[in-house]
Design a protein around this motif. Structure first.
Motif, PDB file in Angstrom:
ATOM      1  N   ALA A 132       0.706  -0.983   0.044  1.00 13.69           N
ATOM      2  CA  ALA A 132       0.079  -0.055  -0.134  1.00 13.69           C
ATOM      3  C   ALA A 132       0.902   1.329   0.044  1.00 13.69           C
ATOM      4  N   ASN A 133       2.019   1.366   0.799  1.00 13.95           N
ATOM      5  CA  ASN A 133       2.910   2.482   0.972  1.00 13.95           C
ATOM      6  C   ASN A 133       4.340   2.048   0.710  1.00 13.95           C
ATOM      7  N   LEU A 134       4.966   2.303  -0.619  1.00 10.35           N
ATOM      8  CA  LEU A 134       6.126   2.020  -0.990  1.00 10.35           C
ATOM      9  C   LEU A 134       7.017   3.250  -0.234  1.00 10.35           C
ATOM     10  N   ARG A 162       3.339   5.755  -3.783  1.00 16.05           N
ATOM     11  CA  ARG A 162       4.772   5.594  -4.402  1.00 16.05           C
ATOM     12  C   ARG A 162       5.835   6.499  -3.910  1.00 16.05           C
ATOM     13  N   TRP A 163       5.774   6.704  -2.586  1.00 13.36           N
ATOM     14  CA  TRP A 163       6.559   7.818  -1.953  1.00 13.36           C
ATOM     15  C   TRP A 163       8.103   7.754  -2.485  1.00 13.36           C
ATOM     16  N   GLN A 164       8.778   6.557  -2.324  1.00 10.57           N
ATOM     17  CA  GLN A 164      10.252   6.366  -2.757  1.00 10.57           C
ATOM     18  C   GLN A 164      10.476   6.719  -4.102  1.00 10.57           C
ATOM     19  N   GLU A 165       9.497   6.428  -5.002  1.00 15.39           N
ATOM     20  CA  GLU A 165       9.997   6.637  -6.397  1.00 15.39           C
ATOM     21  C   GLU A 165       9.707   8.223  -6.404  1.00 15.39           C
ATOM     22  N   THR A 166       8.571   8.900  -5.976  1.00 19.55           N
ATOM     23  CA  THR A 166       8.423  10.377  -5.854  1.00 19.55           C
ATOM     24  C   THR A 166       9.630  10.898  -5.546  1.00 19.55           C
ATOM     25  N   ILE A 167      10.125  10.795  -4.555  1.00 15.55           N
ATOM     26  CA  ILE A 167      11.283  11.384  -3.991  1.00 15.55           C
ATOM     27  C   ILE A 167      12.677  11.291  -4.984  1.00 15.55           C
ATOM     28  N   GLU A 168      12.843   9.964  -5.402  1.00 17.35           N
ATOM     29  CA  GLU A 168      13.765   9.866  -6.255  1.00 17.35           C
ATOM     30  C   GLU A 168      13.707  10.490  -7.496  1.00 17.35           C
ATOM     31  N   ASN A 169      12.359  10.468  -7.919  1.00 15.44           N
ATOM     32  CA  ASN A 169      12.043  11.190  -9.286  1.00 15.44           C
ATOM     33  C   ASN A 169      12.430  12.796  -9.067  1.00 15.44           C
ATOM     34  N   MET A 170      11.901  13.203  -7.832  1.00 14.61           N
ATOM     35  CA  MET A 170      12.213  14.861  -7.818  1.00 14.61           C
ATOM     36  C   MET A 170      13.902  15.090  -7.639  1.00 14.61           C
ATOM     37  N   VAL A 171      14.596  14.121  -6.986  1.00 12.19           N
ATOM     38  CA  VAL A 171      15.918  14.468  -6.902  1.00 12.19           C
ATOM     39  C   VAL A 171      16.420  14.416  -8.315  1.00 12.19           C
ATOM     40  N   ALA A 172      16.202  13.536  -9.270  1.00  7.37           N
ATOM     41  CA  ALA A 172      16.635  13.388 -10.566  1.00  7.37           C
ATOM     42  C   ALA A 172      16.170  14.683 -11.192  1.00  7.37           C
ATOM     43  N   ASP A 173      15.008  15.116 -10.922  1.00  6.26           N
ATOM     44  CA  ASP A 173      14.759  16.332 -11.578  1.00  6.26           C
ATOM     45  C   ASP A 173      15.371  17.660 -11.011  1.00  6.26           C
ATOM     46  N   GLY A 174      16.249  17.434 -10.144  1.00 10.11           N
ATOM     47  CA  GLY A 174      17.143  18.364  -9.700  1.00 10.11           C
ATOM     48  C   GLY A 174      16.571  19.258  -8.367  1.00 10.11           C
ATOM     49  N   LEU A 175      15.717  18.473  -7.806  1.00 10.11           N
ATOM     50  CA  LEU A 175      15.062  19.192  -6.513  1.00 10.11           C
ATOM     51  C   LEU A 175      15.519  18.137  -5.373  1.00 10.11           C
TER      52      LEU A 175
END
Length: 308
Positions: free
Chosen positions: A156-158, A253-266
């Protein structure tokens, strides 16, 4: 000069008696948000949030509007000090706070929707005997396969590396608990929640949210808001509406969310609202990023000193 950060907003479970009171007494911007909430809901939400009892505050239909109000109160204090968001995300319920920060939803509309969301989720939970549990240290692929084999339970929560929350029927959770070490997990911890949130048990609640959002004005995001359902930026009001309905039953999909933000320079995050749950998760996901939590006057002062 305005300084920009990624705002992240916590979800249910971060509430505690007394949350937001200190900030409201010290900052008129925060006090005004609580007063607005009391008026919109027609009862003294601040009294429940600040004085309890805890049993009432932890009810889904009370916890969700109370958390949103505490988050928006902290948001308004940050904005009054020239701290602005370059992007935002929220964990489950927290996504509504993120959308308020992005100008997608007014606080009044978000609060009304969240109150109904909480009521609908509580009703769905009452109809189905289920719950949630944190599985710590599991191999995600093995855990997913075991859930499919057992049936009636699913991730339910990654949340972060080594932390997955599962949701399902009580019988399925019992079976998973007896076999969780097959996934390499170290611990299996039952959560104090009233239902199997972010699962198909919440389908009636998703339909209630869909109906409620039909009469709500949703605007295109003014800043990137990353959705729980896709872990990606949502660009239009239509996407936001669909994602808010989908997230009631879909996994976060919290882990993916943060990983994608970092990949986008955030990479500079501020957890807006009570607790430090998201800060802890973000540190596990991306140790090189900067993260602060702002939910009371002490953490507000620490944050202001850190960025001065």
């Amino acid at each position: 000069m305005k300084k920009s950060f990624v705002y992240v907003f916590p979800g249910q479970g971060s509430q505690s008696v007394g949350m937001g009171e200190e900030l409201a007494r010290a900052c008129p911007e925060a006090k005004g948000v609580w007063e607005q909430a009391n008026t919109i809901l027609g009862f003294d939400l601040s009294a429940v949030a600040w004085q309890g009892p805890e049993e009432e505050l932890t009810r889904t239909d009370v916890a969700q509007p109370a958390l949103l109000t505490a988050e928006v109160a902290a948001l308004k204090v940050l904005e009054s000090r020239g701290v602005c968001a370059s992007a935002a995300a929220g964990h489950s319920l927290g996504e509504y706070g993120a959308l308020v920060s992005a100008g997608c939803l007014s606080f009044a509309d978000a609060l009304t929707a969240v109150r109904l969301r909480g009521e609908a989720m509580q009703a769905a939970a009452t109809e189905s005997a289920g719950g949630m549990a944190a599985v710590l240290g599991a191999d995600p692929t093995l855990l997913e396969a075991l859930c499919r084999e057992i049936g009636g339970v699913s991730p339910a929560n990654l949340n972060a590396p080594g932390q997955v929350v599962v949701s399902g029927t009580n019988d399925a959770l019992d079976m998973l608990e007896s076999r969780h070490k097959e996934t390499g997990a170290r611990r299996f911890v039952r959560l104090k929640v009233s239902g199997a949130f972010h699962s198909t048990a919440m389908l009636p609640a998703a339909e209630a949210v869909r109906n409620a959002l039909q009469s709500v004005e949703i605007r295109d995001p003014g800043i990137p808001v990353y959705a729980n359902v896709t872990a990606r930026e949502q660009a239009t009001a239509s996407e936001v509406r669909d994602n808010l309905v989908a997230q009631v039953t879909a996994r976060v999909r919290w882990q993916e969310t943060i990983e994608n933000m970092v990949a986008d320079g955030l990479d500079r995050f501020v957890e807006v609202g009570p607790g430090t749950v998201l800060a802890g998760l973000i540190r596990k996901i991306t140790p090189v990023s900067s993260i602060w939590s702002v939910g009371d006057t002490t953490t507000l002062k620490e944050f202001e000193e850190a960025i001065a």
